[in-house]
Design an enzyme around this catalytic site. Structure first.
Site, PDB file in Angstrom:
ATOM      1  CG  HIS A 229      -1.632   1.326   1.418  1.00 54.72           C
ATOM      2  ND1 HIS A 229      -2.309   1.953   0.390  1.00 54.72           N
ATOM      3  CD2 HIS A 229      -1.809   2.117   2.517  1.00 54.72           C
ATOM      4  CE1 HIS A 229      -2.858   3.056   0.844  1.00 54.72           C
ATOM      5  NE2 HIS A 229      -2.561   3.193   2.120  1.00 54.72           N
TER       6      HIS A 229
ATOM      7  CG  HIS B  63      -0.749   7.373   1.100  1.00 50.41           C
ATOM      8  ND1 HIS B  63      -0.889   7.984   2.323  1.00 50.41           N
ATOM      9  CD2 HIS B  63      -1.510   6.262   1.163  1.00 50.41           C
ATOM     10  CE1 HIS B  63      -1.711   7.270   3.087  1.00 50.41           C
ATOM     11  NE2 HIS B  63      -2.096   6.216   2.399  1.00 50.41           N
TER      12      HIS B  63
ATOM     13  CG  ASP C  81       5.234  -4.158 -21.477  1.00 46.68           C
ATOM     14  OD1 ASP C  81       6.271  -3.468 -21.583  1.00 46.68           O
ATOM     15  OD2 ASP C  81       4.657  -4.696 -22.442  1.00 46.68           O
TER      16      ASP C  81
ATOM     17  CG  HIS D  43      -6.769   5.149   1.049  1.00 49.64           C
ATOM     18  ND1 HIS D  43      -7.169   4.044   1.752  1.00 49.64           N
ATOM     19  CD2 HIS D  43      -5.562   5.491   1.569  1.00 49.64           C
ATOM     20  CE1 HIS D  43      -6.259   3.741   2.657  1.00 49.64           C
ATOM     21  NE2 HIS D  43      -5.262   4.597   2.552  1.00 49.64           N
TER      22      HIS D  43
ATOM     23  CE1 TYR E 168      11.698  -7.018 -18.303  1.00 40.89           C
ATOM     24  CE2 TYR E 168      12.392  -6.396 -20.520  1.00 40.89           C
ATOM     25  CZ  TYR E 168      12.447  -6.212 -19.141  1.00 40.89           C
ATOM     26  OH  TYR E 168      13.238  -5.226 -18.617  1.00 40.89           O
TER      27      TYR E 168
HETATM   28  O1  LIG Z   1      -3.329   5.308   4.696  1.00 38.69           O
HETATM   29  C1  LIG Z   1      -3.097   4.428   5.502  1.00 38.69           C
HETATM   30  C2  LIG Z   1      -4.162   3.705   6.178  1.00 38.69           C
HETATM   31  O2  LIG Z   1      -4.677   2.886   5.129  1.00 38.69           O
HETATM   32  C3  LIG Z   1      -1.730   3.955   5.746  1.00 38.69           C
HETATM   33  O3  LIG Z   1      -0.875   4.268   4.645  1.00 38.69           O
HETATM   34  C4  LIG Z   1      -1.162   4.603   6.965  1.00 38.69           C
HETATM   35  O4  LIG Z   1      -0.813   5.899   6.691  1.00 38.69           O
HETATM   36  C5  LIG Z   1       0.062   3.813   7.363  1.00 38.69           C
HETATM   37  O5  LIG Z   1      -0.400   2.989   8.324  1.00 38.69           O
HETATM   38  P1  LIG Z   1       0.548   2.021   9.139  1.00 38.69           P
HETATM   39  O6  LIG Z   1       0.971   0.910   8.195  1.00 38.69           O
HETATM   40  O7  LIG Z   1       1.773   2.811   9.590  1.00 38.69           O
HETATM   41  O8  LIG Z   1      -0.326   1.575  10.279  1.00 38.69           O
END
Ligand SMILES: O=C(CO)[C@@H](O)[C@H](O)COP(=O)(O)O
Length: 223
Positions: free
Chosen positions: A101, A103, A126, A166, A220
Site C-alpha cells: 500500500h 500514497h 506490459d 486514498h 521478457y
Molecule cells: O493510509 C493508511 C491507512 O490505510 C496507511 O498508509 C497509513 O498511513 C500507514 O499505516 P501504518 O501501516 O503505519 O499503520
C-alpha cells in the site's frame, strides 16, 4: 511452530523490512504512510510492517507476524493499520503472496478524481495488461478495503488498484512483485497525467495490449 516455518518467518522479516526501502527510494510514501506484507507460505500467517514506525527505524525484528485473521502471534509492535486489508486479500486470493500500500502522488491524485488510469502506454500493457482500475471509497481498518481490493482485482489482469480518495494497493506472487507493481503504477500514473495535460490520449488497441502483456509476462527478461 516448526523450525521450517520459523526459518521462513525470519527470512520474510528481513525481506519485508528491506522492501520498505524501495518505497522511500522511489518516493512512493511520506513519513510513515504505506506498508508491505508477505504471506508465510504453508502457514496461515503474514509478516507486515509495524504501525506508525518511521521507515528509518524499521528492522526485521520490528516486523509483526499475524494470523490471516489479523491476530498478532509474534512481534513487539502493533501491526499496520491496514493488516485487516492485507489479511483479507490473502484469505480470498491464494495466488497472492505479497501486498503493498502506498500514497504515491500521481496515482493517488488519480484516485482523488475517482478515475482509473487508461491503458495508453506499452509499459501499462506490459505490467498491468490494461487500465489500472479504480476501487470504491473504503474506511480504514476492518475488511472494507480488503473486500474492495478483491472485488476490483478478481478477474482483472492489473496487480494494482486505486482506492478512491486514498491511494494504491498492489498484489503480487511475491512481496517484491507487489512492490514492482507499486513502482510501475506511480511511473505510468505520472506519464499519463503529463500526457493528458498536453492533449487527447491515444488508446492502444485491445489486441495489441494482449500481445504486449503476453510478451512481457511470458518472454521478457532473463528466463
Ligand atoms: O493510509 C493508511 C491507512 O490505510 C496507511 O498508509 C497509513 O498511513 C500507514 O499505516 P501504518 O501501516 O503505519 O499503520
Amino acid at each position: 511452530m516448526s523450525d521450517t516455518v520459523s526459518d521462513t518467518i525470519a527470512k520474510l522479516r528481513r525481506e519485508v523490512c528491506q522492501l520498505h526501502e524501495q518505497l522511500t527510494r522511489w518516493e512512493l510514501i511520506t513519513w510513515t504512510s504505506g506498508n508491505i506484507s508477505a504471506r508465510v507460505p504453508g502457514a496461515d500467517l503474514l509478516v507486515i510492517k509495524p504501525s506508525g514506525v518511521s521507515y528509518d527505524e524499521l528492522t526485521p525484528e520490528s516486523m509483526v507476524v499475524t494470523t490471516l485473521d489479523g491476530n498478532v502471534v509474534d512481534g513487539n509492535h502493533s501491526p499496520s493499520s491496514d493488516t485487516d486489508a492485507h489479511a483479507y486479500v490473502y484469505r480470498a486470493m491464494p495466488h497472492v503472496n505479497g501486498v503493498v500500500h502506498t500514497h504515491s502522488a500521481y496515482a493517488t491524485a488519480w484516485s482523488a478524481r475517482g478515475e482509473s488510469i487508461p491503458c495508453v502506454l506499452t509499459a501499462m500493457a506490459d505490467e498491468f495488461g490494461g487500465e489500472i482500475p479504480i476501487g470504491p471509497f473504503a474506511l480504514i481498518g476492518g475488511d472494507d478495503i480488503g473486500k474492495a481490493i478483491v472485488a476490483t482485482l478478481t478477474g482483472h489482469r492489473s496487480p494494482a488498484v486505486l482506492m478512491r480518495n486514498h491511494g494504491v494497493f498492489t498484489i503480487g506472487a511475491s512481496a517484491k512483485a507487489a512492490v514492482k507493481a507499486a513502482v510501475m503504477c506511480e511511473d505510468v500514473a505520472r506519464t499519463v497525467h503529463i500526457a493528458r495535460s498536453g492533449g487527447e490520449l491515444v488508446p492502444i488497441e485491445p489486441q495489441h495490449i494482449d500481445a504486449l502483456y503476453e510478451r512481457y509476462q511470458g518472454v521478457y527478461g532473463q528466463r
